[in-house]
Write a protein that holds these residues in place. Structure first.
Motif, PDB file in Angstrom:
ATOM      1  N   VAL A  10       3.943   6.630  -5.209  1.00 49.30           N
ATOM      2  CA  VAL A  10       4.036   6.383  -6.527  1.00 49.30           C
ATOM      3  C   VAL A  10       3.128   7.485  -6.821  1.00 49.30           C
ATOM      4  O   VAL A  10       2.912   8.130  -7.995  1.00 49.30           O
ATOM      5  N   ASP A  11       1.832   6.758  -6.085  1.00 50.57           N
ATOM      6  CA  ASP A  11       0.566   7.505  -7.738  1.00 50.57           C
ATOM      7  C   ASP A  11       0.354   9.243  -6.585  1.00 50.57           C
ATOM      8  O   ASP A  11      -0.793   9.461  -7.947  1.00 50.57           O
ATOM      9  N   ILE A  47      10.938  10.859  -2.026  1.00 53.94           N
ATOM     10  CA  ILE A  47      11.354  10.061  -0.862  1.00 53.94           C
ATOM     11  C   ILE A  47      12.373   9.303  -1.008  1.00 53.94           C
ATOM     12  O   ILE A  47      12.519   8.488  -1.936  1.00 53.94           O
ATOM     13  N   TRP A  48      12.965   8.966  -0.410  1.00 53.92           N
ATOM     14  CA  TRP A  48      14.304   7.823   0.052  1.00 53.92           C
ATOM     15  C   TRP A  48      13.457   6.940   0.824  1.00 53.92           C
ATOM     16  O   TRP A  48      12.997   6.944   2.351  1.00 53.92           O
ATOM     17  N   VAL A  49      13.274   5.625   0.404  1.00 51.59           N
ATOM     18  CA  VAL A  49      12.838   4.592   0.602  1.00 51.59           C
ATOM     19  C   VAL A  49      13.923   3.193   1.084  1.00 51.59           C
ATOM     20  O   VAL A  49      14.455   2.657   0.156  1.00 51.59           O
ATOM     21  N   SER A  50      14.086   2.845   1.859  1.00 51.71           N
ATOM     22  CA  SER A  50      15.017   1.556   1.865  1.00 51.71           C
ATOM     23  C   SER A  50      14.872   0.648   2.718  1.00 51.71           C
ATOM     24  O   SER A  50      13.835   0.578   3.965  1.00 51.71           O
ATOM     25  N   TYR A  55       1.048  -1.483  -0.080  1.00 52.18           N
ATOM     26  CA  TYR A  55       0.418  -0.297   0.055  1.00 52.18           C
ATOM     27  C   TYR A  55       0.626   0.874   0.340  1.00 52.18           C
ATOM     28  O   TYR A  55       0.606   2.030  -0.878  1.00 52.18           O
ATOM     29  N   PHE A  56       2.035   1.001   0.358  1.00 51.56           N
ATOM     30  CA  PHE A  56       3.099   2.670   0.795  1.00 51.56           C
ATOM     31  C   PHE A  56       3.205   2.755  -0.294  1.00 51.56           C
ATOM     32  O   PHE A  56       3.331   4.002  -0.841  1.00 51.56           O
ATOM     33  N   GLY A  92      12.856   3.971 -12.685  1.00 50.17           N
ATOM     34  CA  GLY A  92      13.258   4.738 -13.596  1.00 50.17           C
ATOM     35  C   GLY A  92      12.374   6.430 -14.107  1.00 50.17           C
ATOM     36  O   GLY A  92      12.421   7.735 -14.482  1.00 50.17           O
ATOM     37  N   ARG A  93      10.950   5.633 -13.676  1.00 48.66           N
ATOM     38  CA  ARG A  93      10.186   7.170 -14.459  1.00 48.66           C
ATOM     39  C   ARG A  93      10.359   7.639 -12.589  1.00 48.66           C
ATOM     40  O   ARG A  93      10.093   8.789 -12.520  1.00 48.66           O
TER      41      ARG A  93
END
Length: 223
Positions: A148-149, A156-159, A142-143, A178-179
Motif C-alpha cells: 500500500v505504501d 497486486i491481487w492478494v488472496s 509488513y507485506f 476503496g482507495r
C-alpha cells in the motif's frame, strides 16, 4: 513462514523476507514474459531489457542489471542462498547472508522500464499472491503495509482466507479500503441463488479433473 524459525532478530528476518519476495516475484514475472512473448526460458531472457535510470531508490547493484538474463542469475542466487539458510543445520555467518530493507521488485517492472526485443513493454502487469494467510503475522502485516505504501504502478491481487484477518482489520474505520485496497469476498458472490448453479458446475468440473489425475487408468466422474 519458515524464515520466522531462524535464529535471527526481527529486523534480519524481515530483510530476508524482502529478499525472498524480490527474488521470487522477479523469477515469476520473467517467466510470464517468456510465455507472453513466446520465447525460450531462461535461454532467451537477454531479449528483456531494463532501463532503471529513473529508479533512483533501487540498490546500485540491482540498477546495474540491465537484462532479464542478469536479473535471472541474480534472483536464482538470492533464492538459493536463502534456501540454504533455511535448511542449514548450523546458522550462516551474518556477513554471508543476503538481505534488503526494501521490497523493490515491483518497481523494476513498472510500465516504461521494461522492453522486449528493443520494443517497450507497455502491458499492465498483475502480480497474484496466493495463500497469504500462510505467512507469519509479522510477515503478513509488513507485506500488506508495504504494497500500500509503495503505491506501485504494478497491480497486486492478494488472496487469503478470513482467518488471517485481525479484529482491527475487520472493524477498522477510516482505513484505505476503496482507495488503495479493494476487498472482494468471493463467498458472497457464490452465495447468491442466481450464482449457485454456476458454482456447482464449476466445483464438479474441478473435482472431475482431480479424479482424472488420480485415476490414470480407470476414468470416472466425481459425482
Amino acid at each position: 513462514a519458515s524464515l520466522e524459525y531462524l535464529k535471527k532478530d526481527k529486523g534480519q528476518k524481515i530483510r530476508l523476507f524482502n529478499s525472498f519476495l524480490n527474488a521470487r516475484l522477479t523469477l515469476s514475472i520473467l517467466h510470464s514474459f517468456s510465455v507472453s512473448f513466446k520465447f525460450s526460458f531462461p535461454e532467451d531472457l537477454a531479449l528483456i531489457e531494463f532501463n532503471n535510470e529513473a529508479l533512483h531508490l533501487l540498490p546500485p547493484q540491482i540498477r546495474a542489471l540491465k537484462t532479464g538474463a542478469d536479473l535471472y542469475d541474480w534472483a536464482c542466487n538470492q533464492e538459493e542462498t536463502i534456501a540454504k539458510e533455511i535448511d542449514a543445520v548450523l546458522p550462516t555467518k551474518e556477513a554471508d547472508l543476503v538481505g534488503t530493507d526494501d521490497f523493490y521488485a515491483l518497481s523494476l517492472f513498472t510500465p516504461g522500464n521494461v522492453s522486449y526485443n528493443k520494443q517497450p513493454v507497455l502491458q499492465r502487469i498483475l502480480v497474484m499472491v496466493d495463500d497469504v494467510h500462510n505467512l507469519s503475522a509479522n510477515q503478513r502485516e509488513y507485506f500488506l503495509k508495504k504494497i500500500v505504501d509503495k503505491r506501485s504502478l504494478v497491480n497486486i491481487w492478494v488472496s487469503e482466507r478470513f482467518k488471517a484477518l485481525t479484529m482491527n482489520e475487520i472493524f477498522s474505520e477510516g482505513n484505505t479500503l476503496g482507495r488503495d485496497i479493494t476487498n472482494i469476498e468471493i463467498e458472497n458472490f457464490w452465495a447468491e441463488k442466481s450464482n449457485y448453479a454456476k458454482f456447482e458446475k464449476f466445483a464438479k468440473a474441478v473435482a472431475d479433473k482431480r479424479v482424472e489425475m488420480a485415476l490414470l487408468e480407470d476414468r470416472r466422474e466425481f459425482a
